[in-house]
Write a protein that holds these residues in place. Structure first.
Motif, PDB file in Angstrom:
ATOM      1  N   LEU A   1       0.828  -1.209   0.000  1.00 26.06           N
ATOM      2  CA  LEU A   1       0.000   0.000   0.000  1.00 26.06           C
ATOM      3  C   LEU A   1       0.859   1.254   0.000  1.00 26.06           C
ATOM      4  O   LEU A   1       0.619   2.200  -0.771  1.00 26.06           O
ATOM      5  N   ILE A   2       1.861   1.283   0.860  1.00 25.65           N
ATOM      6  CA  ILE A   2       2.719   2.466   0.987  1.00 25.65           C
ATOM      7  C   ILE A   2       3.525   2.691  -0.282  1.00 25.65           C
ATOM      8  O   ILE A   2       3.639   3.829  -0.777  1.00 25.65           O
TER       9      ILE A   2
ATOM     10  N   ILE B  44      -1.184   3.565 -11.869  1.00 19.99           N
ATOM     11  CA  ILE B  44      -1.955   3.068 -13.014  1.00 19.99           C
ATOM     12  C   ILE B  44      -3.005   2.098 -12.502  1.00 19.99           C
ATOM     13  O   ILE B  44      -2.910   1.608 -11.358  1.00 19.99           O
ATOM     14  N   PRO B  45      -4.053   1.791 -13.314  1.00 21.09           N
ATOM     15  CA  PRO B  45      -5.153   0.946 -12.828  1.00 21.09           C
ATOM     16  C   PRO B  45      -4.730  -0.376 -12.210  1.00 21.09           C
ATOM     17  O   PRO B  45      -5.308  -0.796 -11.196  1.00 21.09           O
ATOM     18  N   MET B  46      -3.734  -1.064 -12.782  1.00 23.14           N
ATOM     19  CA  MET B  46      -3.359  -2.370 -12.258  1.00 23.14           C
ATOM     20  C   MET B  46      -2.931  -2.283 -10.791  1.00 23.14           C
ATOM     21  O   MET B  46      -3.312  -3.107  -9.962  1.00 23.14           O
TER      22      MET B  46
ATOM     23  N   LEU C 255      -4.214  -3.685  -7.059  1.00 21.25           N
ATOM     24  CA  LEU C 255      -3.329  -4.384  -6.126  1.00 21.25           C
ATOM     25  C   LEU C 255      -3.331  -3.719  -4.754  1.00 21.25           C
ATOM     26  O   LEU C 255      -3.297  -4.400  -3.726  1.00 21.25           O
ATOM     27  N   SER C 256      -3.360  -2.385  -4.729  1.00 21.87           N
ATOM     28  CA  SER C 256      -3.410  -1.689  -3.437  1.00 21.87           C
ATOM     29  C   SER C 256      -4.744  -1.919  -2.747  1.00 21.87           C
ATOM     30  O   SER C 256      -4.804  -2.068  -1.518  1.00 21.87           O
ATOM     31  N   ASN C 257      -5.832  -1.980  -3.527  1.00 26.40           N
ATOM     32  CA  ASN C 257      -7.139  -2.310  -2.951  1.00 26.40           C
ATOM     33  C   ASN C 257      -7.149  -3.720  -2.385  1.00 26.40           C
ATOM     34  O   ASN C 257      -7.704  -3.970  -1.319  1.00 26.40           O
TER      35      ASN C 257
ATOM     36  N   PRO D  66       0.357 -10.749  -1.437  1.00 28.57           N
ATOM     37  CA  PRO D  66       1.484  -9.879  -1.818  1.00 28.57           C
ATOM     38  C   PRO D  66       2.586 -10.644  -2.551  1.00 28.57           C
ATOM     39  O   PRO D  66       3.222 -10.089  -3.459  1.00 28.57           O
ATOM     40  N   LEU D  67       2.810 -11.902  -2.167  1.00 25.06           N
ATOM     41  CA  LEU D  67       3.843 -12.701  -2.836  1.00 25.06           C
ATOM     42  C   LEU D  67       3.422 -13.073  -4.249  1.00 25.06           C
ATOM     43  O   LEU D  67       4.210 -13.010  -5.192  1.00 25.06           O
TER      44      LEU D  67
END
Length: 288
Positions: free
Chosen positions: A46-47, A57-59, A63-65, A271-272
């Motif tokens: 996230l950070i 960018i959208p991707m 991923l952050s969501n 995350p991995l």
């Protein structure tokens, strides 16, 4: 009729994954390590996405969501499990049980929808994702609302390590059959529809990959699809297995082990699977 909605049980006692006292310390350590890894890994993603302009960018929005959802999803269950494994008597209040059930179901449903819309790397998918979050948080109200209308008159031992729907319904003295149908319909629609979208999208992508001339581009595309399908298989596959089957086939001993994967392990693996194998994210981490 007034007594039908009266709840005599004021708290529930969890039996946990095992009754053996020698394993309590081991389970506490394992769950703590997984939870800390989950929080650190997902908050790190996230950070990095927030700070690095190359990832706007959208991707990486998706991923952050996903990382945010994984922290929330894991935090709805694991901290209470950690507290219970540090105590001899593993209890939760009736209200606390329903609150945990709601947020666990809400975050799980939201993640199903997010995994589906992640199949599209387009700006319009962001709008779909934001709208699906609203639907996902409304969906668990059906299950928790029906649980509020049921009577729990004892016993109050939940044969599980958190307030999951199926073990909770087994303790109801009235109205569990309607709640089982509602859980099957509401949960089944979300899980089947989102999984179907992912599978159809990946089939279309695979057809495109086969027409690519570049071997390097084909390998990269296959690698991306494989990562997404791995996450969907672990998360949605176990959810489909748990909730879309006849109640006669439930085996709480087996189901408790399976639920560890989609409640505790999956938020750590995402995350991995998605981010730390990504070259751009690795470079952003180095810059940070």
């Amino acid at each position: 009729m007034a007594w039908e909605n009266w709840t005599t049980v004021t708290e529930f006692i969890f039996k946990g994954l095992t009754d053996h006292p020698g394993f309590q310390g081991t389970l506490l350590t394992v769950f703590l390590v997984i939870y800390v890894t989950t929080v650190v890994g997902n908050l790190g993603i996230l950070i990095v996405v927030w700070l690095d302009s190359h990832l706007q960018i959208p991707m990486y929005f998706f991923l952050s969501n996903l990382s945010f959802l994984d922290v929330c999803y894991s935090s709805a269950v694991t901290p209470k499990v950690l507290v219970n494994y540090s105590l001899e008597r593993k209890t939760t209040s009736f209200a606390g049980c329903l609150i945990q059930l709601y947020f666990y179901a809400a975050f799980a449903t939201t993640e199903c929808y997010l995994l589906a819309v992640m199949a599209y790397d387009r700006d319009v998918a962001i709008c779909i994702a934001l709208h699906s979050h609203v639907v996902a948080f409304f969906n668990p109200l059906i299950l928790t609302g029906s649980a509020l209308r049921m009577s729990f008159c004892g016993p109050n031992f939940i044969d599980h390590f958190f307030c999951d729907g199926c073990p909770l319904l087994k303790l109801a003295c009235s109205g569990p059959h309607l709640s089982q149908v509602l859980m099957l319909v509401s949960g089944g629609f979300s899980e089947v529809s989102t999984t179907s979208v992912v599978l159809i999208s990946n089939c279309c992508i695979r057809a495109t990959i086969l027409r690519m001339d570049s071997t390097k581009g084909r390998y990269k595309a296959i690698n991306t699809c494989a990562s997404h399908l791995t996450a969907v298989a672990i998360f949605c596959g176990t959810l489909l297995f748990m909730y879309l089957r006849p109640s006669s086939s439930y085996s709480l001993g087996r189901d408790k082990i399976i639920s560890v994967f989609y409640v505790v392990v999956t938020p750590m693996l995402n995350p991995l699977i998605y981010s730390l194998r990504n070259k751009e994210v690795k470079n952003a981490l180095k810059r940070a």
